[in-house]
Write a protein that holds these residues in place. Structure first.
Motif, short mmCIF file in Angstrom:
data_model
loop_
_atom_site.label_atom_id
_atom_site.label_comp_id
_atom_site.label_asym_id
_atom_site.label_seq_id
_atom_site.Cartn_x
_atom_site.Cartn_y
_atom_site.Cartn_z
N THR A 230 -3.57 7.35 -3.32
CA THR A 230 -3.32 6.04 -2.74
C THR A 230 -3.29 4.96 -3.82
O THR A 230 -4.13 4.94 -4.72
N MET B 226 -4.65 5.42 6.19
CA MET B 226 -5.19 6.24 5.09
C MET B 226 -5.06 7.72 5.44
O MET B 226 -5.34 8.11 6.57
N LEU C 110 -2.70 0.72 -4.16
CA LEU C 110 -2.46 -0.61 -3.60
C LEU C 110 -1.97 -1.51 -4.72
O LEU C 110 -2.60 -1.57 -5.78
N PHE D 25 0.85 -1.19 0.00
CA PHE D 25 0.00 0.00 0.00
C PHE D 25 0.88 1.24 0.00
O PHE D 25 1.70 1.43 0.90
N ILE E 285 -9.55 3.76 -1.99
CA ILE E 285 -8.23 3.89 -2.58
C ILE E 285 -8.35 4.30 -4.04
O ILE E 285 -9.26 3.90 -4.75
N TYR F 286 -5.94 -2.60 7.77
CA TYR F 286 -4.62 -1.96 7.85
C TYR F 286 -4.64 -0.63 7.09
O TYR F 286 -4.20 0.40 7.60
N ILE F 287 -5.17 -0.67 5.87
CA ILE F 287 -5.19 0.54 5.04
C ILE F 287 -6.01 1.63 5.71
O ILE F 287 -5.62 2.80 5.73
#
Ligand SMILES: [Zn+2]
Length: 418
Positions: free
Chosen positions: A62, A105, A64, A54, A113, A100-101
């Motif tokens: 962003t 963020m 991924l 990420f 994203i 997690y993201i």
């Protein structure tokens, strides 16, 4: 300098951590601090089940790269795979990645994203419907990318096959691709094909004006198309496939999307699962690393090709990239392979120091590596590259993957960018 003596060694470390963009919780354990405008953060998220990288670009865009979830049943022996899901098996990898993201963020971004890049269609990069226990309302199975999208909107997807999914032959008989296409059509997520040679097909979308002179992403290769080094021109390194026997057709790994991300003097290379060390009898064009090496300049950080499996990281690529830092996205006992680990530290390929970080190291892998194991950085977990504004320098932070605390286990650097 006298004031330094007022602090204990531990306090000095703590003060240094604060200075370099991490905060501490009340217990004294340092906790990862949020991204700020101008940083480039690259998180190698460790779920134990495949790749997920990420990236928060300097303007908050962003990206991924992959969201893998391996088939929990080993196709070789039909037994359950023993890799634990991290942090635990109460959730599946796609949901853990989304969580997690969400923790890292940029605050401004609540819409999901901006880009998802799928390097190639293997379970450890995109997920698989095989043995997936849950299905979406649309009927497709939830695993990896398709599961992640249940928890986190994806605004745009790039992959190697859109729109027809026919290279090198139809992919519509592959259960992973069938499930993924079903997902794309159902969720109506805009998609496009990753095109070799392109500069900024993935581009800054929030405050581009502020950073676009310093930041770029170059697509180096995909599907046997490799950038020539000039403009956006490419050459095709696979032969006419009509006369090629079935067992020598390009495999999924060779077709991976390869890219270099640049921020000021900082460069990061990610090549999916391309290979460059061939078994006896394989045609030379199965080596994709060597033509990529010819157009890839030196980089600061490399994500290892193919998890450091025995067929990856050939000398030509290593000599061209000359990384200061390697990140090994490991999920099996073969990651990294012993010969690969030796090559990473081989000063006859290129001189100078290098630091090698692995997301996890199985005891069997450690035993097989022998003395090379001691050269790897000892802390494993989520591995974060934090690049300072302008790309001048960067640090490597290893975060605890046993829970969601974002506790920092180790900080390395700062390293000066090339
Ligand atoms: Zn892989």
């Amino acid at each position: 300098m006298k004031r330094v003596r007022l602090f204990s060694g531990k306090t000095i470390l703590f003060v240094m951590l604060i200075c370099h963009g991490v905060a501490a919780q009340q217990t004294g354990s340092p906790i990862f601090s949020p991204w700020k405008a101008g940083y480039l953060d690259i998180h190698q998220i460790n779920t134990g089940r495949g790749n997920a990288t990420f990236c928060i670009l300097p303007d908050g865009t962003t990206l991924l790269i992959d969201a893998g979830a391996i088939d929990p049943i080993n196709w070789r022996d039909n037994k359950p795979r023993n890799n634990p899901i991290l942090p635990n098996d109460s959730r599946q990898p796609g949901e853990w990645i989304a969580r997690y993201i969400r923790r890292v963020m940029p605050v401004k971004q609540t819409s999901g994203i901006d880009y998802l890049l799928i390097t190639h269609f293997h379970d450890d990069h995109v997920g698989t419907p095989k043995h997936a226990s849950r299905a979406a309302a649309g009927g497709y199975k939830l695993s990896g990318v398709t599961e992640l999208a249940e928890f986190l909107p994806i605004r745009r997807i790039l992959d190697r096959g859109w729109p027809d999914y026919t290279f090198p032959q139809t992919l519509r008989q592959d259960s992973i691709v069938i499930n993924y296409i079903h997902f794309l059509e159902n969720r109506k997520i805009p998609a496009e094909r990753f095109v070799a040679g392109r500069l900024n097909q993935i581009r800054l979308v929030h405050e581009a004006g502020k950073y676009q002179s310093q930041f770029s992403i170059r697509n180096l290769a995909v599907n046997g198309d490799v950038w020539t080094g000039k403009d956006e021109d490419t050459r095709h390194v696979f032969p006419d496939l009509t006369g090629v026997s079935a067992n020598q057709q390009p495999n999924e790994n060779m077709c991976s999307a390869v890219m270099v991300m640049r921020y000021g003097n900082f460069d990061y290379f990610a090549g999916g699962d391309i290979q460059g060390v061939l078994p006896y009898g394989a045609p030379a064009w199965h080596d994709v690393e060597t033509p990529v090496a010819a157009v890839a300049g030196p980089v600061d950080v490399q994500l290892l090709d193919h998890h450091g499996y025995a067929d990856s990281q050939n000398g030509a690529l290593m000599k061209a990239l000359r990384p200061r830092v390697f990140v090994v996205p490991a999920w099996a006992v073969s990651h990294p392979g012993p010969a690969v680990a030796e090559r990473l530290f081989d000063a006859s390929i290129y001189p100078g120091e290098r630091d090698v970080f692995v997301t996890q190291l199985f005891p069997e892998a450690e035993a097989a590596l022998g003395p090379a194991a001691a050269k790897l950085k000892p802390e494993t977990g989520h591995i974060v590259i934090r690049v300072q504004p302008g790309g001048t320098s960067y640090q490597v932070l290893v975060l605890d993957d046993a829970d969601e605390s974002m506790r920092i286990k180790a900080v390395y650097g700062p390293y000066q960018s090339r």
